[in-house]
Design a protein around this motif. Structure first.
Motif, PDB file in Angstrom:
ATOM      1  N   LEU A 166      43.090  63.061  67.697  1.00 32.88           N
ATOM      2  CA  LEU A 166      42.812  62.971  66.270  1.00 32.88           C
ATOM      3  C   LEU A 166      43.049  61.561  65.744  1.00 32.88           C
ATOM      4  O   LEU A 166      42.394  61.121  64.793  1.00 32.88           O
ATOM      5  N   ALA A 167      43.985  60.834  66.356  1.00 29.68           N
ATOM      6  CA  ALA A 167      44.368  59.515  65.854  1.00 29.68           C
ATOM      7  C   ALA A 167      43.441  58.407  66.337  1.00 29.68           C
ATOM      8  O   ALA A 167      43.215  57.423  65.621  1.00 29.68           O
ATOM      9  N   GLY A 191      46.232  54.396  58.072  1.00 23.04           N
ATOM     10  CA  GLY A 191      47.131  55.463  57.631  1.00 23.04           C
ATOM     11  C   GLY A 191      46.753  56.808  58.214  1.00 23.04           C
ATOM     12  O   GLY A 191      47.628  57.582  58.616  1.00 23.04           O
ATOM     13  N   VAL A 192      45.440  57.096  58.285  1.00 21.23           N
ATOM     14  CA  VAL A 192      44.991  58.358  58.880  1.00 21.23           C
ATOM     15  C   VAL A 192      45.391  58.416  60.350  1.00 21.23           C
ATOM     16  O   VAL A 192      45.846  59.451  60.851  1.00 21.23           O
ATOM     17  N   SER A 193      45.234  57.302  61.052  1.00 22.32           N
ATOM     18  CA  SER A 193      45.628  57.251  62.460  1.00 22.32           C
ATOM     19  C   SER A 193      47.118  57.522  62.619  1.00 22.32           C
ATOM     20  O   SER A 193      47.530  58.326  63.466  1.00 22.32           O
ATOM     21  N   GLY A 194      47.936  56.859  61.814  1.00 23.45           N
ATOM     22  CA  GLY A 194      49.375  57.105  61.874  1.00 23.45           C
ATOM     23  C   GLY A 194      49.771  58.472  61.367  1.00 23.45           C
ATOM     24  O   GLY A 194      50.784  59.037  61.793  1.00 23.45           O
ATOM     25  N   PHE A 195      49.006  59.017  60.456  1.00 22.66           N
ATOM     26  CA  PHE A 195      49.256  60.364  59.944  1.00 22.66           C
ATOM     27  C   PHE A 195      49.215  61.389  61.069  1.00 22.66           C
ATOM     28  O   PHE A 195      50.015  62.335  61.098  1.00 22.66           O
ATOM     29  N   TRP A 196      48.293  61.204  62.021  1.00 22.04           N
ATOM     30  CA  TRP A 196      48.117  62.200  63.075  1.00 22.04           C
ATOM     31  C   TRP A 196      49.032  61.986  64.266  1.00 22.04           C
ATOM     32  O   TRP A 196      49.323  62.940  64.989  1.00 22.04           O
ATOM     33  N   ILE A 234      51.175  54.871  52.309  1.00 18.53           N
ATOM     34  CA  ILE A 234      51.027  56.123  51.566  1.00 18.53           C
ATOM     35  C   ILE A 234      50.473  57.229  52.462  1.00 18.53           C
ATOM     36  O   ILE A 234      51.022  58.332  52.535  1.00 18.53           O
ATOM     37  N   VAL A 235      49.385  56.940  53.172  1.00 18.36           N
ATOM     38  CA  VAL A 235      48.728  57.971  53.972  1.00 18.36           C
ATOM     39  C   VAL A 235      49.584  58.367  55.176  1.00 18.36           C
ATOM     40  O   VAL A 235      49.674  59.551  55.531  1.00 18.36           O
ATOM     41  N   ALA A 236      50.231  57.400  55.816  1.00 14.96           N
ATOM     42  CA  ALA A 236      51.031  57.686  57.021  1.00 14.96           C
ATOM     43  C   ALA A 236      52.467  58.051  56.699  1.00 14.96           C
ATOM     44  O   ALA A 236      53.276  58.210  57.628  1.00 14.96           O
TER      45      ALA A 236
END
Length: 599
Positions: A166-167, A191-196, A234-236
């Motif tokens: 996913l990341a 951030g999306v990458s770190g979120f996952w 913020i996202v991560a």
């Protein structure tokens, strides 16, 4: 009369608008066709599975919420730290939306979407760095048909829905946004990458952060770095807060995690346990793409070079950490960045091969064939098992060359004809995959003196939407109480999830915090009956099982009682049930399941 012989001004404007609309539709069609065929290709070639592989560990956290009273008494599930909270949210959402019956299918569909997203991200990176659709198709073909692994076991696709898959697409899209100078979008994708995934929450900023900082220093403006940093934080934030709370605050013995890194997962973290074939391909690809690197004919040449240096610098940090056994560096698993590095080098090599082919001179064509043969070595052939180089060697090597030749043919004949290119690519993909799948060697020699390359599975890769069915685990689930706690060999890694029973310890699920790693070490040594680990990595799993099966039943029963277990799996036909104080529950093949009698 000035416009005589040309289109009317208004007509010219209409024609230009129509041309732009046509080009836009054409680009959309290319993207849709490319993503669809590439995603299907990767899915069919690499296979798919559910509740197996890395999901044996990652599904435990969401299952604690989805299923009431899930494996009660299981040490790893309930008493260790789990770091993929965002992945757990996704799994719980899929279960809530699809329901229990359609849940496996929903996870499979999500994995298909992830593969399509990955292929789209590859295309976006190619375009952002001034490569074309054909170069992107070449990279995807090599990924899908020849090699899906980077350094130290880093994978493009794990064959099941896991956080790393996913990341990776989000990080590739962040690289594309950076190349286009879209700093805010780059920060969002970072951030999306770190979120996952926690690795990407640390590694992705280490790659792109210095590049954006260098740009800020060059233009003497801080705004790009701020635009990158704020959305990333913020996202991560869910993953970053979890990392700070778990690793930086509440780990009482962080150095002890070396037990997990260098003993359990030496194939990922110990440089001296890795294979040489994991490292020679970057130099090989760089050599093939050398004409493109030397001929700075593209406005994006500088960006390509800076991204290459940044990726290599982060990977070098991982090499130092794994080579010197520095836990603080090795645990970051910087080798995950080898997949973006491989993508960049493949795009460059594809551009070089395309130029060589278009030159159509004997010397350049000979050089092209030599490079294609070199790329064929990416197929992960297990040379140690190829004792004979007859038909087996040809079977292993020829299919590796086939997709690369197809990509070269596309570059030579289909450039500028996108419809032909897409049709030819899809046709070659399907026919090659189907023919190689049917070419499964039914008459393979009984002594298994040769084997096909690991990267050439094609349609032979299994696709299991439902969980795998194993009679032993089904019988355990049916004939033992729900709260049973079972002492089993550490190599029986899928017993916990597939039988839905607590286990004492297993090889697959090892914690990433020091104090928890010490407890995992104690349990592993107790199950094996030794004071030191007899091996590392995958060999540890084999040796742990060998030592477990050699132990007498009374010894296993005594260990189970000390550790609060209720059942024991042992070799069938050993006898000594009375002496061990156990009752036979059932047998299945070579296995016997015993229940400890109360004392």
């Amino acid at each position: 009369m000035l416009w005589l012989g040309t289109a009317h001004p208004h007509e010219s404007s209409a024609v230009m608008d129509h041309s732009r609309a046509t080009n836009g539709l054409r680009d959309k069609a290319v993207v849709v066709a490319f993503v669809t065929s590439a995603a299907c290709y990767l899915f069919l070639q690499l296979g798919y599975a559910f509740e197996t592989g890395d999901q044996l560990q990652y599904l435990l956290l969401p299952y604690r919420s989805i299923y009431p009273d899930f494996v009660p008494g299981d040490w790893f599930t309930w008493q260790t730290s789990h770091y993929h909270q965002t992945y757990a949210w996704l799994i719980r959402g899929l279960h809530g939306a699809a329901g229990e019956h359609a849940f496996p299918l929903a996870v499979a569909c999500a994995q298909g979407c992830v593969l399509a997203w990955l292929c789209y991200a590859v295309l976006q990176v190619a375009r952002a760095l001034d490569f074309g659709v054909l170069e992107a198709a070449f990279a995807v073909i090599v990924f899908g048909g020849v090699r899906e692994a980077g350094m130290a076991g880093a994978l493009l696709n794990h064959g099941q829905l896991v956080p790393a898959d996913l990341a990776l697409p989000a990080f590739l899209l962040a690289c594309a946004a950076w190349a286009r100078g879209r700093w805010l979008l780059c920060g969002v994708w970072l951030g999306v990458s770190g979120f996952w995934h926690a690795n990407f929450a640390v590694l992705a900023p280490l790659v792109l952060g210095p590049l954006v900082l260098e740009h800020c220093l060059r233009v003497r403006k801080p705004w790009p770095l701020l635009q990158l940093t704020l959305p990333f934080l913020i996202v991560a934030s869910p993953t970053l807060l979890l990392l700070v709370g778990s690793f930086l605050v509440h780990d009482s013995s962080p150095e002890a995690v070396g037990i997990t890194l260098f003993t359990r997962s030496s194939h990922h973290y110990d440089l001296w346990s890795m294979h040489a074939e994991d490292f020679y391909w970057p130099a090989l690809l760089a050599a093939i793409g050398l004409p493109v690197w030397l001929a700075a004919g593209s406005a994006k040449h500088g960006q390509r070079l800076r991204l290459l240096v940044a990726l290599c610098a982060v990977i070098l940090m991982g090499v130092i950490g794994s080579g010197l056994h520095r836990v603080s560096l090795a645990r970051l698993f910087a080798f995950r960045m080898s997949m973006p590095l491989l993508l960049l080098l493949l795009l460059t090599a594809a551009r070089a091969l395309r130029k060589l082919w278009c030159a159509a001179e004997p010397a350049t064509l000979l050089w092209l064939c030599a490079n294609l043969c070199a790329l064929a070595s990416f197929a992960r052939t297990d040379v140690a098992r190829l004792h004979t180089w007859g038909f087996g060697g040809v079977y292993s090597g020829a299919p590796a060359v086939a997709p690369l030749l197809c990509a070269a043919l596309l570059a030579r004949y289909a450039a500028g004809h996108w419809r032909t290119g897409v049709v030819v690519l899809a046709t070659i993909t399907l026919l090659w995959s189907a023919s190689l799948g049917r070419a499964r060697v039914a008459h393979a020699r009984a002594d298994d003196s040769w084997t096909t390359a690991q990267g050439l599975r094609s349609l032979r890769a299994p696709i299991h939407v439902e969980r795998p069915d194993r009679p032993l685990f089904a019988a355990i689930r049916a004939r033992t109480p729900h709260d049973a706690r079972i002492l089993a060999p550490a190599g029986m890694i899928d017993l916990r999830l597939l039988a839905r029973r607590a286990v004492f310890v297993d090889w697959k699920c090892a914690p990433m915090k020091g104090d928890e790693a010490r407890e995992w070490q104690r349990r592993m040594l107790a199950a094996m009956g030794t004071r030191v680990f007899p091996a590392t990595g995958y060999a540890l799993r084999t040796q742990a099982d060998r030592l477990y099966w050699r132990r007498p039943l009374p010894e296993l029963a005594a260990l189970a009682r000390r550790e609060g277990m209720t059942h024991v799996i042992a070799a069938r036909g050993r006898g000594a049930e009375r002496q061990a104080g156990v009752r036979l529950v059932f047998t299945d093949g070579p296995y016997a399941v015993y229940e400890l009698a109360p004392r």
